[in-house]
Design a protein around this motif. Structure first.
Motif, PDB file in Angstrom:
ATOM      1  N   GLU A   8       0.822  -1.207   0.000  1.00 38.02           N
ATOM      2  CA  GLU A   8       0.000   0.000   0.000  1.00 38.02           C
ATOM      3  C   GLU A   8       0.860   1.263   0.000  1.00 38.02           C
ATOM      4  OE1 GLU A   8      -2.454  -0.389   3.400  1.00 38.02           O
ATOM      5  OE2 GLU A   8      -3.791  -1.901   2.506  1.00 38.02           O
ATOM      6  N   TYR A  44       0.922   4.063  -2.933  1.00 36.16           N
ATOM      7  CA  TYR A  44       0.669   5.482  -2.632  1.00 36.16           C
ATOM      8  C   TYR A  44       1.809   6.367  -3.140  1.00 36.16           C
ATOM      9  CZ  TYR A  44       0.141   9.729   0.158  1.00 36.16           C
ATOM     10  OH  TYR A  44       0.044  11.037   0.564  1.00 36.16           O
ATOM     11  N   TRP A  51      -5.911   4.034  -5.234  1.00 36.00           N
ATOM     12  CA  TRP A  51      -4.819   4.867  -4.715  1.00 36.00           C
ATOM     13  C   TRP A  51      -4.615   6.107  -5.572  1.00 36.00           C
ATOM     14  CZ3 TRP A  51      -3.278   4.554  -0.062  1.00 36.00           C
ATOM     15  CH2 TRP A  51      -3.302   3.338   0.632  1.00 36.00           C
ATOM     16  N   ASP A  71      -7.317   8.540  -4.518  1.00 31.79           N
ATOM     17  CA  ASP A  71      -7.044   9.077  -3.180  1.00 31.79           C
ATOM     18  C   ASP A  71      -6.007  10.191  -3.233  1.00 31.79           C
ATOM     19  OD1 ASP A  71      -8.858   7.437  -1.971  1.00 31.79           O
ATOM     20  OD2 ASP A  71      -7.403   5.903  -1.402  1.00 31.79           O
ATOM     21  N   VAL A  72      -4.962   9.995  -4.028  1.00 33.66           N
ATOM     22  CA  VAL A  72      -3.926  11.037  -4.141  1.00 33.66           C
ATOM     23  C   VAL A  72      -4.460  12.233  -4.927  1.00 33.66           C
ATOM     24  CG1 VAL A  72      -1.612  11.534  -4.983  1.00 33.66           C
ATOM     25  CG2 VAL A  72      -2.093   9.332  -3.942  1.00 33.66           C
TER      26      VAL A  72
END
Length: 575
Positions: A193, A197, A251, A254-255
């Motif tokens: 993870e 990320y 991911w 999310d970023v």
């Protein structure tokens, strides 16, 4: 140390003694159905004593033996027996392999292989759950093989010493091994993870650098908000981002929703030439064109239906998280991106008479052109779960774009309730036509309805001479105040002429009032007994009413005599 270990392994069991254990084991694997039934009754008793802690192997053995007993009795059809065997076999494979599963799911065939369970038994379980049901012959064969496995792997290991000790020590070792495997799996998962990320941040920062370099290369006299997109040939970078999105789209999103990307900082807005001093309307958020064109090359490449829906879902989740710690800047841009995505999907209006140039200009700033089938119920629920000042606008956009729109009255009520909850007014509301049939929800609604009724009852007065109308209203309010003051003359109460926001005070409390209850007492007061209280003379009919005597007399006799009543009255004091 050895003594502590043995004490740790000691535990309470459900069987009376070793003899009962041996008897149940012998009867379970007997060919006599009556003996097997007796053993099943004993196992049922063990289950009631164990509650939910009965050994898994005992449970599975009892389930499979019950199938054999019902099969031999000849009272069930073949299809019923297949379903019965199937439930027992599925429970066996799931329960036995469950203890080996870590945080990340692993194939059942591999876990079963580690326990020496034949692979065809796992395939049989797979057929029961996902495919055509197997024949009764294969069910009986599977049941026999599994019972042999349970006898060898569990029951036989208990015969060497006290019942359950070897199994418990083995399970302790397995638990320690499983804990180590789970820790390793968790560590590997966290590491993956973290790598995903960091990879997403690295790719998006590279994209931003390429875009900012293209902006700096523009002439100073060129308006930055009108640059063509994309700025440069970034096919290699966009291809790498697209490949990463296939593997880890969650991911990447999310970023993207972190500050500094789709939610720009003030410095980024200044670099893009956006006017940061202008106060944009939070109730109808709209993205600056420069910011939209900055991210268009990336979003146009990632505009698959699954990605768009996931992006919308994440936007609403981030908006909901802001209710705990509000941030106007972040809320504005999250709402603006939601509005932009849904408006891009709104292709209900056809453009029959536009030229090719007009069509090109219209679709130039769109994230996607073809309409996407969104899961509208989920989008609507997510919007209502994240209330903010922009919610009425977002709700209106969603309701307008739904494939199967809600009835008009339902939409109006939903928008009205949303506006009341967020204390904002939605644009699709016409008081002149809706005021009469709209219910009153708040005090403001009551004031609006009163003003509306007064305006429409004397429209000529308000249009002909507004100053005279205002003066008339002031005279009426002054007369009303004088009337109320006259009625209160000589009373300890007086009319409050101050402008007080009474909504800030609970019922029964006035401004400046102390929390001490004694402040409500009057300075000068007198008392009297009940006998001195002036009472109007009652008629004879009132005295003869049945309810009057019932207060003192019951069917069993008088509740109080006259002396008791007089004694009670003499002790009461009235202020």
């Amino acid at each position: 140390m050895k003594k502590r270990s043995s004490e740790k392994r000691r535990h309470v069991v459900a069987w009376v003694n070793k003899a009962e254990w041996d008897q149940v084991l012998e009867y379970l694997y007997s060919k006599d159905s009556s003996l097997q039934r007796y053993a099943l009754h004993r196992v049922s008793a063990w289950r009631s004593r164990y509650a939910s802690s009965c050994p898994v192997a005992v449970d599975c053995t009892a389930d499979l033996v019950r199938c054999q007993v019902l099969d031999r009795c000849g009272q069930l059809d073949g299809d019923d027996l297949v379903l019965l065997y199937g439930a027992a076999l599925v429970r066996f494979v799931n329960l036995i392999t469950e203890r080996q599963q870590g945080k990340t799911a692993r194939p059942l065939r591999r876990l079963a292989g580690n326990l020496n369970i034949p692979e065809w038994v796992v395939n049989l379980r797979h057929d029961f759950t996902h495919r055509k049901l197997p024949t009764l012959k294969w069910c009986r064969k599977g049941c026999g093989v599994v019972l042999e496995w349970l006898q060898h792997e569990y029951w036989s290991r208990q015969l060497g010493g006290g019942a359950g000790e070897d199994w418990e020590s083995q399970s302790d070792g397995e638990d320690e091994e499983m804990d180590l495997r789970r820790q390793e799996d968790d560590l590997i998962a966290r590491q993956k993870e973290k790598e995903a990320y960091m990879k997403a941040r690295e790719l998006l920062i590279s994209f931003e650098k390429e875009q900012y370099q293209a902006i700096n290369g523009l002439h100073e006299d060129t308006e930055k908000s009108l640059w063509p997109a994309p700025f440069a040939d970034m096919s290699w970078l966009l291809g790498e981002i697209k490949q990463f999105a296939v593997e880890s789209s969650d991911w990447l999103i999310d970023v993207l929703l972190e500050d500094g990307f789709l939610v720009p900082t003030v410095e980024q807005l200044e670099t893009l030439g956006c006017d940061t001093s202008a106060n944009a309307s939070p109730t109808e958020p709209k993205l600056p064109r420069a910011l939209l064109r900055f991210w268009l090359p990336l979003l146009k490449m990632l505009n698959s239906p699954a990605f768009i829906h996931f992006l919308l879902e994440k936007l609403f989740v981030e908006l909901k998280l802001l209710t705990k710690e509000w941030n106007d800047h972040r809320a504005f841009y999250l709402s603006a991106w939601i509005s932009e995505v849904i408006l891009c999907n709104n292709n209900k209006f056809e453009y029959h008479f536009e030229t090719k140039g007009q069509r090109k200009a219209r679709i130039k700033d769109r994230i996607f052109v073809q309409r996407i089938q969104l899961r509208w119920q989920q989008v609507l629920s997510a919007c209502l779960d994240a209330p903010c000042v922009s919610t009425p606008h977002l709700l209106q956009v969603i309701l307008d774009d739904m494939e199967h729109p809600l009835p008009r009255e339902t939409r109006q009520k939903l928008l009205q309730l949303c506006s009341i909850y967020t204390q904002t007014a939605h644009s699709n509301y016409d008081p002149s036509t809706e005021q009469k049939r709209q219910p009153i929800y708040t005090l403001e609604s009551l004031h609006e309805k009163l003003q509306h009724s007064r305006h429409h009852s004397h429209p000529w007065r308000s249009r002909a001479d507004p100053e005279r109308s205002e003066a008339s209203q002031e005279n009426k309010s002054a007369n009303a105040l004088a009337e109320r003051a006259k009625l209160l003359r000589g009373s300890p109460w007086q009319l409050c002429a101050d402008k007080v926001l009474w909504k800030n005070y609970p019922l029964g409390k006035i401004p400046g009032q102390s929390d001490d209850p004694s402040c409500l007492m009057l300075e000068n007061y007198s008392t009297m007994t009940v006998f001195d209280q002036p009472v109007e003379l009652e008629s004879n009919t009132a005295h003869n009413a049945p309810g009057v005597s019932a207060a003192v007399r019951t069917a069993d006799g008088p509740l109080w005599n006259h002396s008791d009543v007089n004694r009670l009255k003499s002790g009461l004091q009235l202020f």
